[in-house]
Design a protein around this motif. Structure first.
Motif, PDB file in Angstrom:
ATOM      1  N   GLU A 156     -38.420   9.398   5.698  1.00 40.59           N
ATOM      2  CA  GLU A 156     -37.816   8.583   6.759  1.00 40.59           C
ATOM      3  C   GLU A 156     -37.201   9.418   7.880  1.00 40.59           C
ATOM      4  N   LEU A 157     -36.392  10.423   7.527  1.00 44.76           N
ATOM      5  CA  LEU A 157     -35.768  11.225   8.579  1.00 44.76           C
ATOM      6  C   LEU A 157     -36.795  12.044   9.346  1.00 44.76           C
ATOM      7  N   TYR A 158     -37.843  12.472   8.659  1.00 47.70           N
ATOM      8  CA  TYR A 158     -38.914  13.214   9.339  1.00 47.70           C
ATOM      9  C   TYR A 158     -39.530  12.361  10.456  1.00 47.70           C
ATOM     10  N   PHE A 163     -40.044  11.333  16.277  1.00 51.49           N
ATOM     11  CA  PHE A 163     -39.843  10.430  17.427  1.00 51.49           C
ATOM     12  C   PHE A 163     -38.936  11.082  18.466  1.00 51.49           C
ATOM     13  N   LEU A 164     -37.832  11.667  18.019  1.00 50.35           N
ATOM     14  CA  LEU A 164     -36.905  12.304  18.965  1.00 50.35           C
ATOM     15  C   LEU A 164     -37.564  13.476  19.679  1.00 50.35           C
ATOM     16  N   LYS A 183     -28.321   3.684   3.032  1.00 52.74           N
ATOM     17  CA  LYS A 183     -29.502   4.261   3.687  1.00 52.74           C
ATOM     18  C   LYS A 183     -29.797   3.618   5.046  1.00 52.74           C
ATOM     19  N   GLU A 184     -28.732   3.305   5.766  1.00 50.82           N
ATOM     20  CA  GLU A 184     -28.860   2.859   7.150  1.00 50.82           C
ATOM     21  C   GLU A 184     -28.508   4.023   8.066  1.00 50.82           C
ATOM     22  N   LEU A 185     -28.999   3.963   9.301  1.00 53.80           N
ATOM     23  CA  LEU A 185     -28.916   5.114  10.193  1.00 53.80           C
ATOM     24  C   LEU A 185     -27.960   4.876  11.359  1.00 53.80           C
ATOM     25  N   GLY A 202     -37.049   2.784  10.891  1.00 53.07           N
ATOM     26  CA  GLY A 202     -38.262   2.173  11.434  1.00 53.07           C
ATOM     27  C   GLY A 202     -38.033   1.501  12.778  1.00 53.07           C
ATOM     28  N   ASP A 203     -39.136   1.147  13.431  1.00 53.56           N
ATOM     29  CA  ASP A 203     -39.130   0.458  14.729  1.00 53.56           C
ATOM     30  C   ASP A 203     -38.362   1.238  15.796  1.00 53.56           C
ATOM     31  N   TYR A 204     -38.487   2.555  15.766  1.00 52.21           N
ATOM     32  CA  TYR A 204     -37.699   3.380  16.686  1.00 52.21           C
ATOM     33  C   TYR A 204     -38.091   3.170  18.143  1.00 52.21           C
TER      34      TYR A 204
END
Length: 245
Positions: A156-158, A163-164, A183-185, A202-204
């Motif tokens: 997930e973080l990858y 994206f960033l 596990k929320e960001l 997700g949905d970034y």
């Protein structure tokens, strides 16, 4: 008839000369000794994680330094395999040069995210989604903190790190990712005294496009320090929490 014979002899001489010349050019004495190494570390200006001296020390410690050995006895594939076992090296290419040296080209692993987790873990995630140890020199990348396990980091973080990296605006604006117990960001921006809440991963693309629009049409009007929290958790809306006075 004589003219044809002369032409054939001329062609034969030319062919013989070319064969001899090519053989002499490509042929190397059986006992030719390696005179040195031509070592190149790619991206060394931006990412100086491994030095030429470290490569030389590694080869010497494994008794694989090619210098002084017969060219024909040097196993370039073995050199590549040994170098690629180094945790900071992604790829190694070794070859013989016309000048009697061994060429070595090193591609370093490139970090996109640093994890400093609640459980004490401290490592990088590279651009292939793999865990990478901390080198001697640090990289200027987003830091992920909080309740991060390695599976969550490499999956997930990858994805968020990629994206960033692919969006210069957010790569410059976001300095920290915090992972909550559920596990929320949460994102910590460089500009503005607010926390950006993404919710579940997700949905970034959609979430950050909403934030960009809010930055341009909202914060630019009311001020960047008006809110303490900007939530992008739910579709098609932004929920802001005002700062307490």
């Amino acid at each position: 008839m004589i003219k044809k014979v002369l032409i054939l002899l001329f062609l034969l001489l030319i062919t013989t000369y070319l064969v001899v010349a090519v053989t002499a050019f490509n042929g190397k004495p059986v006992d030719q000794v390696c005179k040195g190494m031509e070592l190149v570390i790619k991206d060394s200006i931006d990412h100086g994680f491994i030095s030429q001296n470290e490569i030389l020390r590694l080869l010497k410690s494994k008794k694989l330094s090619p210098v002084g050995k017969k060219i024909e006895e040097i196993n370039t594939r073995q050199l590549e395999e040994e170098l690629e076992q180094h945790p900071l090296i992604e790829n190694a290419e070794c070859y013989r040069t016309p000048g009697g040296k061994i060429g070595i080209e090193i591609t370093q692993r490139i970090p996109i995210l640093r994890v400093m987790a609640e459980n004490g873990d401290n490592y990088y995630i590279d651009n292939k989604g793999n865990i990478m140890p901390i080198p001697h020199s640090s990289a200027h990348v987003v830091v992920a903190t909080g309740y991060v396990d390695r599976e969550f980091a490499t999956k997930e973080l990858y994805k968020l790190g990629v994206f960033l990296q692919e969006h210069p605006l957010w790569n410059a604006q976001i300095t920290q990712i915090n992972v909550t117990r559920s596990k929320e960001l949460e994102l910590v921006p460089r500009v503005g005294e607010h926390i950006i809440f993404l919710g579940k991963p997700g949905d970034y693309e959609e979430k950050m496009e909403r934030l960009k629009t809010f930055y341009e049409k909202g914060l630019n009007q009311v001020g960047w320090n008006k809110y303490s929290r900007i939530s992008l958790e739910f579709n098609n809306q932004i929920i802001c929490t005002k700062k307490e006075k």
